[in-house]
Design a protein around this motif. Structure first.
Motif, PDB file in Angstrom:
ATOM      1  N   LEU A  72       0.814  -1.208   0.000  1.00  0.00           N
ATOM      2  CA  LEU A  72       0.000   0.000   0.000  1.00  0.00           C
ATOM      3  C   LEU A  72       0.854   1.268   0.000  1.00  0.00           C
ATOM      4  N   LEU A  73       1.927   1.268   0.787  1.00  0.00           N
ATOM      5  CA  LEU A  73       2.793   2.448   0.840  1.00  0.00           C
ATOM      6  C   LEU A  73       3.431   2.733  -0.516  1.00  0.00           C
ATOM      7  N   HIS A  74       3.820   1.681  -1.221  1.00  0.00           N
ATOM      8  CA  HIS A  74       4.442   1.883  -2.536  1.00  0.00           C
ATOM      9  C   HIS A  74       3.424   2.337  -3.574  1.00  0.00           C
ATOM     10  N   LEU A  75       2.223   1.775  -3.527  1.00  0.00           N
ATOM     11  CA  LEU A  75       1.190   2.217  -4.461  1.00  0.00           C
ATOM     12  C   LEU A  75       0.812   3.671  -4.196  1.00  0.00           C
ATOM     13  N   GLU A  76       0.739   4.049  -2.921  1.00  0.00           N
ATOM     14  CA  GLU A  76       0.417   5.426  -2.549  1.00  0.00           C
ATOM     15  C   GLU A  76       1.480   6.402  -3.037  1.00  0.00           C
ATOM     16  N   SER A  77       2.710   5.919  -3.133  1.00  0.00           N
ATOM     17  CA  SER A  77       3.829   6.760  -3.598  1.00  0.00           C
ATOM     18  C   SER A  77       4.032   6.674  -5.107  1.00  0.00           C
ATOM     19  N   GLY A  78       3.157   5.923  -5.789  1.00  0.00           N
ATOM     20  CA  GLY A  78       3.288   5.791  -7.235  1.00  0.00           C
ATOM     21  C   GLY A  78       4.428   4.883  -7.646  1.00  0.00           C
ATOM     22  N   LEU A  79       4.813   3.966  -6.775  1.00  0.00           N
ATOM     23  CA  LEU A  79       5.934   3.062  -7.035  1.00  0.00           C
ATOM     24  C   LEU A  79       5.440   1.638  -7.249  1.00  0.00           C
ATOM     25  N   PRO A  80       6.224   0.810  -7.951  1.00  0.00           N
ATOM     26  CA  PRO A  80       5.816  -0.585  -8.167  1.00  0.00           C
ATOM     27  C   PRO A  80       5.714  -1.348  -6.862  1.00  0.00           C
ATOM     28  N   ASN A  81       4.844  -2.335  -6.842  1.00  0.00           N
ATOM     29  CA  ASN A  81       4.661  -3.190  -5.674  1.00  0.00           C
ATOM     30  C   ASN A  81       5.840  -4.146  -5.546  1.00  0.00           C
TER      31      ASN A  81
END
Length: 257
Positions: A72-81
């Motif tokens: 979730l933190l990576h998706l929120e930052s626009g980064l790949p999972n």
């Protein structure tokens, strides 16, 4: 417009889910602090180390749940999972399952015999006991969850989620009591309405209609939008454990077993 967007995004998750994610986030941030690494972005190895860190105190199933906060933190930052298609993470989790085991301890069912046992220990001249008993039989015969009836705290009652008095209708001729359920764990966006019909079994001691009507008569307030069963989930669970102290694997979910 920006304020509306913030409101919508803050409502992405249900209250209990958001509370759970805050617990997971705290654990993840503690791990990152100890390892002196930034929370995002992280490598596959760091995720595997986080799983190892969690496995010291959690069951394998809980370890998997906690890892979701990294996604979730990576998706929120626009980064790949970093969890997706990661052999290092998958192999670590498989190893944790093999070493620690992944036995699932299920809650035991509440039986009619146990209900009768509880009934003998209640005082039906007292409103709290009548409310508790009515809730028990509704959950048992209606297969409802505690979230349909109770809020977590006295000030957390939400008439859009928990059942109110106007959700109930007694049909004297048909000898039934109908309950309209518009929200549940599996229906959080109110896409459908569920009508539950409970039969009158009087004079049987486990008659749900008699129990619910008696609970409504003795409890207050009696306004249409008042909470149908004015208790908190904690109070209900404490009462349940008091009445069935010898049953270790009993919870509110046991009514659905």
């Amino acid at each position: 417009m920006a304020r509306e967007l913030a409101v919508y995004r803050s409502s992405t998750f249900a209250d209990n889910t958001a509370k759970t994610y805050r617990t997971h986030l705290k654990s993840y941030l503690d791990f990152c602090s100890k390892m002196a690494i930034p929370p995002v972005p992280v490598t596959e190895r760091s995720v595997a180390l986080f799983a190892t860190y969690l496995a010291r105190r959690l069951k394998p199933s809980s370890t998997r749940q906690y890892l979701n906060i990294v996604r979730l933190l990576h998706l929120e930052s626009g980064l790949p999972n970093p969890l997706q298609d990661s052999w290092m993470v998958k192999s670590t989790l498989r190893g944790i399952d093999r070493v620690k085991g992944c036995e699932v301890v299920r809650k035991a069912p509440i039986t009619p015999t146990m209900l009768l046992e509880m009934r003998q220990r209640l005082n039906f001249s007292k409103s709290p006991d009548c409310v508790f008993w009515g809730a028990c039989l509704l959950m048992f015969f209606g297969l409802l969850r505690k979230s349909n009836l109770f809020a977590n705290g006295a000030k957390s009652f939400d008439p859009k989620r928990q059942l109110t008095r106007d959700c109930f209708h007694v049909d004297a001729q048909a000898r039934t009591l109908s309950v309209m359920v518009t929200w549940s764990k599996n229906n959080q966006f109110k896409e459908r309405k569920q009508l539950i019909n409970l039969p009158a079994l009087t004079p049987h001691p486990l008659c749900p209609v008699t129990a619910i009507v008696q609970a409504f008569q003795l409890s207050s307030p009696k306004t249409p939008k008042a909470q149908a069963f004015p208790m908190t989930s904690q109070n209900f669970y404490s009462k349940l454990k008091t009445l069935l102290p010898e049953s270790q694997q009993i919870s509110s979910h046991s009514f659905r077993r």
